[in-house]
Design an enzyme around this catalytic site. Structure first.
Site, PDB file in Angstrom:
ATOM      1  N   SER A  58      20.582 -41.349   5.488  1.00 51.53           N
ATOM      2  CA  SER A  58      22.007 -41.061   5.344  1.00 51.53           C
ATOM      3  C   SER A  58      22.511 -41.387   3.935  1.00 51.53           C
ATOM      4  O   SER A  58      22.145 -40.719   2.974  1.00 51.53           O
ATOM      5  CB  SER A  58      22.775 -41.839   6.416  1.00 51.53           C
ATOM      6  OG  SER A  58      24.092 -41.366   6.549  1.00 51.53           O
ATOM      7  N   ASP A  70      18.323 -35.651  -8.657  1.00 56.04           N
ATOM      8  CA  ASP A  70      18.832 -34.383  -9.180  1.00 56.04           C
ATOM      9  C   ASP A  70      19.299 -34.510 -10.626  1.00 56.04           C
ATOM     10  O   ASP A  70      19.098 -33.607 -11.441  1.00 56.04           O
ATOM     11  CB  ASP A  70      19.983 -33.876  -8.312  1.00 56.04           C
ATOM     12  CG  ASP A  70      19.505 -33.353  -6.959  1.00 56.04           C
ATOM     13  OD1 ASP A  70      18.304 -33.059  -6.836  1.00 56.04           O
ATOM     14  OD2 ASP A  70      20.328 -33.248  -6.034  1.00 56.04           O
ATOM     15  N   LYS A  73      18.229 -37.873   7.635  1.00 54.18           N
ATOM     16  CA  LYS A  73      19.468 -37.880   8.404  1.00 54.18           C
ATOM     17  C   LYS A  73      20.595 -37.423   7.481  1.00 54.18           C
ATOM     18  O   LYS A  73      21.231 -38.213   6.803  1.00 54.18           O
ATOM     19  CB  LYS A  73      19.715 -39.295   8.948  1.00 54.18           C
ATOM     20  CG  LYS A  73      20.602 -39.399  10.185  1.00 54.18           C
ATOM     21  CD  LYS A  73      22.049 -39.163   9.914  1.00 54.18           C
ATOM     22  CE  LYS A  73      22.922 -39.527  11.095  1.00 54.18           C
ATOM     23  NZ  LYS A  73      24.358 -39.455  10.742  1.00 54.18           N
TER      24      LYS A  73
END
Length: 698
Positions: free
Chosen positions: A472, A483, A497
């Site tokens: 999460s 990224d 998740k």
């Protein structure tokens, strides 16, 4: 003697077959069927309405869903195919395409009828088991036979004789486990009698609320594994758990295949400090201090939790089938209960020293982040000193920077998530202003409000360490760092998740449903796939057993348009080099070699679905496994010029006594030590470069 036993066994069950016919009449008269209530009917209609309007997945209520619901419900009631017979399964198929229409009307009659059939079959079976155990029947532990414990490869019993034979083997397996754990045959038999009587009592205490919750959750789970209904009593337990005021062992549990399975261990909680209980372990029995064990196989999760909970400083003992290791026997774990304190969930720091390939010693600041927390109450009151993950990490960065560190390693292993806002604020400490995560809602609206808004607080070398239990909010942070190529992400594939849940009250109880999904700034979802590390380290958890991808109804991975974001370095070509250097150490470093070999051994043991029911063979299998573990440990010790061990028993005793002692990092946490080596290689390669803009859709 064996021939006499077999004759007695067949004769006894011939008598039992007649007795059971009589018992069926008694059960029908004395055991009243459990019936649904009007309130549950109204709640069902409200749940269906909420799911249709608010859930992320557009799920059609049709015949396909009805068939899936029937299959899911039967599997939820009898996951090990132990009580229903094939004729029962054939009987309930008449409702396979009508459940969807009935649910729309709030008609729960079929769900309750199937449960009443299940309860009758379970009552009959438990009575037959008790008859067998309380008779003079002698189990032949010298016989060479096996039992298949894999429900996926088993089929429903075609006859009562086949069911009787399966349960005889299952009882025999339970006796062998007890005998191997130092119970004599008479004690083991008496204990099993107690277990079945307790389970029989458990079935008798089931009520309408239990049945409704089981049936409705079989339905809601078809939307996704995180959507569920909470009955009034379960809702109370949920609120207690969320408040972190629970006095217990600090473990998240779920029901799976009649067992209570450990999903995760709360960081810094009692079980985590004790160090033996692991995700994937299955709890079979619970004992209070030195009292007798109570078997909890087949129990409701709520009842198992109540047994495990208890006052601070009291002792609970758990009998578990380990997720990693010898599944043919169980182990006993003693845990001192304690209150799970919020402050123990706070970020903590330390400095580790790692020898570099060029002969230098690198000093890395390690910040362990167990969860993404925030003191909401203090924040709302305007307290300027409220605690939060990002504020604590910022303070720890200052403290570590003063200690002349060469880089910062954020340890997010076992971090199951928490406040999304804190994941954003933590990212803000390491990148200049820019988007952190995208959120797509049920109606496909995309929001990008979670952004870094300040210049990076720390701009030095950064490594993020994740594992399969990083989920999460952890995945949002790790995904953003990856990224932006702000740092190196290493470890193992994360949990996957990538969904957001909300809770709301319904007519009776509460529903938790999935309303949106997370997407990285690069466009890919963290759902199902998780974060793939730049450099993969040995995996302590089997991704086929732990993680979102292990759930049948998990929402799929997909992607949306990326958003503009900067890249701070080009780590793509370096990742392959770093992976190669790590792989070389895997083949030569004693601690890493030991870890990978131990994991391989544990996996081979876990893959054994068929177990021998010969007592001598089971003892030999257990001794062989323990000897293999001892040999691996001694090979590690020999390579490190440490004293060798004489026996597995002494090693286990030594390990249990030293749980609180400080170990060398390479011994106590070889993954973190290896992360330091990867970090050292990362610095040596030299990765920093000016930020570059990556184009995307705004």
């Amino acid at each position: 003697m064996k021939q006499k036993n077999r004759y007695f066994y067949k004769s006894m069950f011939a008598v039992l077959a007649v007795t059971t016919l009589f018992l069926n009449v008694v059960v029908a008269d004395e055991q009243q069927n459990i019936l649904p209530t009007e309130a549950q009917s109204r709640t069902t209609i409200e749940i269906i309405d909420r799911l249709g309007v608010m859930h992320y997945r557009d799920q059609a209520l049709n015949d396909d869903l009805s068939r899936n619901l029937l299959e899911q419900y039967v599997d939820k009631l009898d996951p090990s195919k132990s009580y229903f017979t094939q004729s029962d399964i054939d009987f309930v198929q008449k409702w396979s395409t009508s459940l969807d229409d009935m649910l729309k009307q709030g008609d729960l009659s079929v769900g309750f009828e199937i449960y009443n059939l299940y309860r009758t079959r379970a009552s009959e079976r438990l009575q037959r088991n008790l008859e067998l155990l309380e008779s003079d029947y002698i189990f032949d532990f010298d016989q060479d036979e096996t039992i298949n414990l894999d429900p996926e490869s088993r089929t429903w019993a075609l006859s009562m004789h086949a069911a009787d034979d399966y349960w005889r083997k299952r009882i025999k397996d339970s006796l062998i486990r007890l005998i191997i754990n130092d119970k004599n045959p008479e004690e083991a038999r008496e204990l099993l009698v107690k277990r079945y009587k307790t389970l029989e009592s458990q079935f008798a205490q089931r009520n309408s609320e239990d049945v409704f919750e089981a049936f409705i959750n079989s339905f809601t789970s078809l939307y996704d594994p995180h959507t569920s209904y909470f009955s009034p009593s379960t809702m109370e337990n949920f609120k207690i758990a969320m408040s972190l005021s629970l006095e217990g062992i600090g473990a998240v549990l779920q029901h799976e295949d009649e067992h209570t399975k450990v999903v995760s261990v709360v960081p810094k909680g009692p079980a985590d400090k004790q160090g033996i209980l692991q995700p994937g372990d299955k709890i079979t029995s619970v004992a209070q201090d030195d009292e007798d064990f109570v078997n909890v196989i087949g129990w409701r999760l709520d009842d198992v939790v109540k047994l495990i909970r208890g006052p601070k400083d009291s002792i609970v003992r758990l009998e578990v089938i380990p997720a990693k290791g010898d599944a043919s026997s169980s182990t006993i774990i003693s845990i001192v209960r304690d209150k799970i304190q919020l402050e123990e969930q706070a970020a903590q720091s330390k400095v580790i020293e790692v020898p570099a390939a060029d002969g230098q010693v690198h000093r890395f600041g390690v910040i362990e982040v167990p969860t993404f927390y925030m003191d909401i109450e203090a924040y709302q009151k305007g307290d300027l000193n409220f605690t939060s993950t990002s504020r604590d990490v910022q303070r720890l960065i200052d403290e570590l920077s003063a200690q002349d560190i060469d880089g910062l390693l954020l340890d997010l292993r076992n971090n199951g998530g928490g406040f999304l806002h804190e994941a954003t604020m933590l990212t803000d400490l390491f990148i200049d202003p820019g988007p952190v995560v995208q959120v797509r809602h049920a109606k496909q609206r995309i929001s990008r409000h979670q952004r870094s808004r300040n210049r990076a607080y720390y701009s030095g070398p950064l490594v993020v360490l994740i594992n399969r239990l990083s989920a999460s909010a952890s995945e949002i942070f790790a995904g953003a760092i990856q990224d932006y190529q702000r740092g190196l992400v290493i470890g193992t594939q994360s949990f996957g998740k990538g969904t957001v849940q909300s809770t709301s009250d319904v007519y009776e109880g509460m529903i938790k449903l999935t309303e949106s999904k997370f997407y990285r700034v690069s466009g890919g979802s963290t759902q199902h796939r998780g974060v793939i590390p730049d450099v993969a380290l040995p995996a302590l958890f089997d991704k086929d057993e732990v993680g979102e991808s292990n759930q049948k109804t998990a929402l799929p991975w997909d992607e949306i348009n990326p958003v503009p974001h900067r890249k701070y370095a080009n780590t793509t070509h370096q990742a392959a080099i770093l992976q190669g250097l790590h792989n070389s150490r895997l083949e030569s470093d004693p601690d890493l070699l030991h870890l990978t070999r131990e994991l391989s051994l544990a996996k081979s043991q876990k893959n054994k679905k068929v177990l021998s029911l010969n007592l001598d063979q089971r003892r030999k299998d257990k001794e062989k496994y323990e000897q293999e573990l001892l040999d691996l440990e001694n090979a590690r010790r020999k390579a490190k010029q440490l004293p060798l061990l004489d026996s597995y028993a002494k090693w286990r005793e030594e390990r249990d006594q030293n749980t609180e002692e400080e170990e060398p990092l390479a011994d106590g946490d070889p993954i973190l030590f290896e992360a330091g080596h990867v970090f050292s290689d990362y610095l040596r390669l030299g990765q920093q470069s000016p930020p570059a803009l990556v184009k995307g859709v705004p």
